[in-house]
Design a protein around this motif. Structure first.
Motif, PDB file in Angstrom:
ATOM      1  N   THR A   7       0.732  -1.172  -0.195  1.00 35.55           N
ATOM      2  CA  THR A   7       0.039   0.039   0.015  1.00 35.55           C
ATOM      3  C   THR A   7       0.879   1.408   0.038  1.00 35.55           C
ATOM      4  OG1 THR A   7      -1.996  -1.171   1.184  1.00 35.55           O
ATOM      5  CG2 THR A   7      -1.807   1.225   1.314  1.00 35.55           C
ATOM      6  N   MET A   8       1.860   1.260   0.780  1.00 39.83           N
ATOM      7  CA  MET A   8       2.670   2.344   0.953  1.00 39.83           C
ATOM      8  C   MET A   8       3.559   2.547  -0.468  1.00 39.83           C
ATOM      9  SD  MET A   8       5.157   4.014   4.178  1.00 39.83           S
ATOM     10  CE  MET A   8       6.224   2.311   4.198  1.00 39.83           C
ATOM     11  N   ARG A   9       4.027   1.466  -1.090  1.00 40.93           N
ATOM     12  CA  ARG A   9       4.835   1.697  -2.276  1.00 40.93           C
ATOM     13  C   ARG A   9       3.829   2.118  -3.396  1.00 40.93           C
ATOM     14  NH1 ARG A   9       8.777  -3.416  -3.551  1.00 40.93           N
ATOM     15  NH2 ARG A   9      10.561  -2.656  -2.344  1.00 40.93           N
ATOM     16  N   PHE A  10       2.594   1.783  -3.486  1.00 39.62           N
ATOM     17  CA  PHE A  10       1.896   2.327  -4.225  1.00 39.62           C
ATOM     18  C   PHE A  10       1.470   3.972  -4.073  1.00 39.62           C
ATOM     19  CE2 PHE A  10       0.776  -1.984  -5.673  1.00 39.62           C
ATOM     20  CZ  PHE A  10       0.717  -1.786  -7.034  1.00 39.62           C
ATOM     21  N   ALA A  11       1.101   4.256  -2.945  1.00 41.40           N
ATOM     22  CA  ALA A  11       1.026   5.694  -2.424  1.00 41.40           C
ATOM     23  C   ALA A  11       2.196   6.588  -2.799  1.00 41.40           C
ATOM     24  CB  ALA A  11       0.541   5.610  -1.083  1.00 41.40           C
ATOM     25  N   ILE A  12       3.423   6.045  -2.496  1.00 39.07           N
ATOM     26  CA  ILE A  12       4.425   6.920  -2.481  1.00 39.07           C
ATOM     27  C   ILE A  12       4.624   6.827  -4.178  1.00 39.07           C
ATOM     28  CG2 ILE A  12       6.947   7.330  -2.055  1.00 39.07           C
ATOM     29  CD1 ILE A  12       4.968   7.796   0.280  1.00 39.07           C
ATOM     30  N   GLY A  13       4.600   5.907  -4.633  1.00 41.31           N
ATOM     31  CA  GLY A  13       4.961   5.853  -6.195  1.00 41.31           C
ATOM     32  C   GLY A  13       3.925   6.544  -6.892  1.00 41.31           C
ATOM     33  N   LEU A  14       2.696   6.856  -6.561  1.00 44.68           N
ATOM     34  CA  LEU A  14       1.794   7.752  -7.254  1.00 44.68           C
ATOM     35  C   LEU A  14       2.375   8.995  -6.767  1.00 44.68           C
ATOM     36  CD1 LEU A  14      -1.882   7.475  -7.911  1.00 44.68           C
ATOM     37  CD2 LEU A  14      -1.034   9.355  -6.648  1.00 44.68           C
ATOM     38  N   LEU A  15       2.200   9.350  -5.460  1.00 50.56           N
ATOM     39  CA  LEU A  15       2.531  10.832  -5.197  1.00 50.56           C
ATOM     40  C   LEU A  15       3.805  11.281  -5.591  1.00 50.56           C
ATOM     41  CD1 LEU A  15       0.976  10.548  -1.516  1.00 50.56           C
ATOM     42  CD2 LEU A  15       0.097  11.692  -3.532  1.00 50.56           C
ATOM     43  N   GLY A  98      -6.975   0.436  -5.572  1.00 47.19           N
ATOM     44  CA  GLY A  98      -7.355   1.378  -4.735  1.00 47.19           C
ATOM     45  C   GLY A  98      -6.603   2.839  -4.276  1.00 47.19           C
ATOM     46  N   THR A  99      -5.297   2.647  -5.237  1.00 45.06           N
ATOM     47  CA  THR A  99      -4.243   3.880  -5.247  1.00 45.06           C
ATOM     48  C   THR A  99      -4.350   4.682  -6.457  1.00 45.06           C
ATOM     49  OG1 THR A  99      -3.272   2.431  -3.461  1.00 45.06           O
ATOM     50  CG2 THR A  99      -2.023   4.396  -4.009  1.00 45.06           C
ATOM     51  N   LEU A 100      -5.200   4.819  -7.156  1.00 49.13           N
ATOM     52  CA  LEU A 100      -5.172   5.342  -8.453  1.00 49.13           C
ATOM     53  C   LEU A 100      -5.286   6.801  -8.621  1.00 49.13           C
ATOM     54  CD1 LEU A 100      -6.242   2.430 -10.981  1.00 49.13           C
ATOM     55  CD2 LEU A 100      -4.131   3.335 -10.243  1.00 49.13           C
ATOM     56  N   SER A 101      -5.652   7.448  -7.395  1.00 51.48           N
ATOM     57  CA  SER A 101      -5.772   8.765  -7.576  1.00 51.48           C
ATOM     58  C   SER A 101      -4.884   9.520  -6.269  1.00 51.48           C
ATOM     59  CB  SER A 101      -7.599   9.114  -7.206  1.00 51.48           C
ATOM     60  OG  SER A 101      -7.695   9.174  -5.814  1.00 51.48           O
ATOM     61  N   PRO A 102      -4.499  10.584  -6.305  1.00 52.33           N
ATOM     62  CA  PRO A 102      -3.745  11.135  -5.284  1.00 52.33           C
ATOM     63  C   PRO A 102      -4.399  11.500  -4.070  1.00 52.33           C
ATOM     64  CG  PRO A 102      -3.540  12.464  -7.269  1.00 52.33           C
ATOM     65  CD  PRO A 102      -4.534  11.413  -7.541  1.00 52.33           C
ATOM     66  N   GLU A 103      -5.943  11.445  -4.028  1.00 52.51           N
ATOM     67  CA  GLU A 103      -6.547  11.663  -2.826  1.00 52.51           C
ATOM     68  C   GLU A 103      -6.812  10.303  -1.991  1.00 52.51           C
ATOM     69  OE1 GLU A 103      -7.898  12.597  -6.160  1.00 52.51           O
ATOM     70  OE2 GLU A 103      -7.457  14.658  -5.750  1.00 52.51           O
ATOM     71  N   ALA A 105      -4.512   7.957  -2.401  1.00 50.30           N
ATOM     72  CA  ALA A 105      -3.100   7.586  -2.000  1.00 50.30           C
ATOM     73  C   ALA A 105      -2.738   8.402  -0.897  1.00 50.30           C
ATOM     74  CB  ALA A 105      -2.095   8.178  -3.074  1.00 50.30           C
ATOM     75  N   ASN A 106      -2.819   9.672  -0.760  1.00 51.13           N
ATOM     76  CA  ASN A 106      -2.907  10.669   0.383  1.00 51.13           C
ATOM     77  C   ASN A 106      -3.718  10.138   1.738  1.00 51.13           C
ATOM     78  OD1 ASN A 106      -0.869  12.804   0.081  1.00 51.13           O
ATOM     79  ND2 ASN A 106      -2.545  13.523  -1.478  1.00 51.13           N
ATOM     80  N   LYS A 107      -4.768   9.702   1.533  1.00 47.31           N
ATOM     81  CA  LYS A 107      -5.529   9.073   2.781  1.00 47.31           C
ATOM     82  C   LYS A 107      -4.760   7.722   3.235  1.00 47.31           C
ATOM     83  CE  LYS A 107     -10.419   7.777   4.153  1.00 47.31           C
ATOM     84  NZ  LYS A 107      -9.925   8.169   5.542  1.00 47.31           N
TER      85      LYS A 107
END
Length: 163
Positions: A7-15, A98-103, A105-107
């Motif tokens: 989850t963190m990799r996808f979130a940081i990867g996107l952001l 679930g991580t395809l938007s910045p919003e 990912a930030n959440k």
């Protein structure tokens, strides 16, 4: 722990991508990336996105931290990397899709974060390689990344291997 790292990799990867914070020049997680990934990778598009963001994150972290005797979110011990790959393969794609938007990912990042902390710029040692076996590091790293994105600075949490 594996799902939290994914989850963190996808979130940081996107952001970290160029459309967001611009830490790396890739756009693997952008909505338009499907146009060039889907014809080539088909059903494995999410794996291609994952490998792309891991490689992009790894390159930038390695440039800032260095390579050898250190680990970070995008360069973990080989056994952990294998468990992450297996976890991604067996996941029901909830982590990835679930991580395809910045919003989102930030959440997700704020859910993983331990607490609000002051943003720090540059490489930040958060422990030794032994600490990678403890789940606490995920919330510490998530807190540092979240603070850095919010402040508009680049932060690279890492672990030192014992000599």
């Amino acid at each position: 722990m594996i799902q939290a790292i994914l989850t963190m990799r996808f979130a940081i990867g996107l952001l970290g991508e160029k459309e967001q914070a611009g830490w790396w020049p890739s756009s693997f997680m952008s909505p338009t990336s499907s146009a060039f990934l889907l014809p080539v990778f088909g059903a494995n598009t999410m794996h291609a996105r994952y490998q792309g963001i891991v490689e992009a994150g790894k390159r930038v972290h390695d440039e800032r931290i260095g390579v050898g005797r250190v680990f970070h979110l995008f360069r973990l011990p080989e056994a952990t990397e294998q468990r992450l790959f297996d976890g991604l393969s067996s996941a029901e794609n909830g982590v990835a899709t679930g991580t395809l938007s910045p919003e989102v990912a930030n959440k997700q990042l704020s859910v993983l974060a331990a607490a609000s902390i002051e943003a720090k710029q540059g490489p930040i040692s958060i422990g030794s390689a032994d600490d990678l076996g403890k789940p606490d590091w995920i919330s510490i790293a998530a807190s540092l990344y979240a603070a850095a994105f919010a402040a508009g600075v680049q932060c690279f949490p890492y672990f030192s291997e014992k000599p």
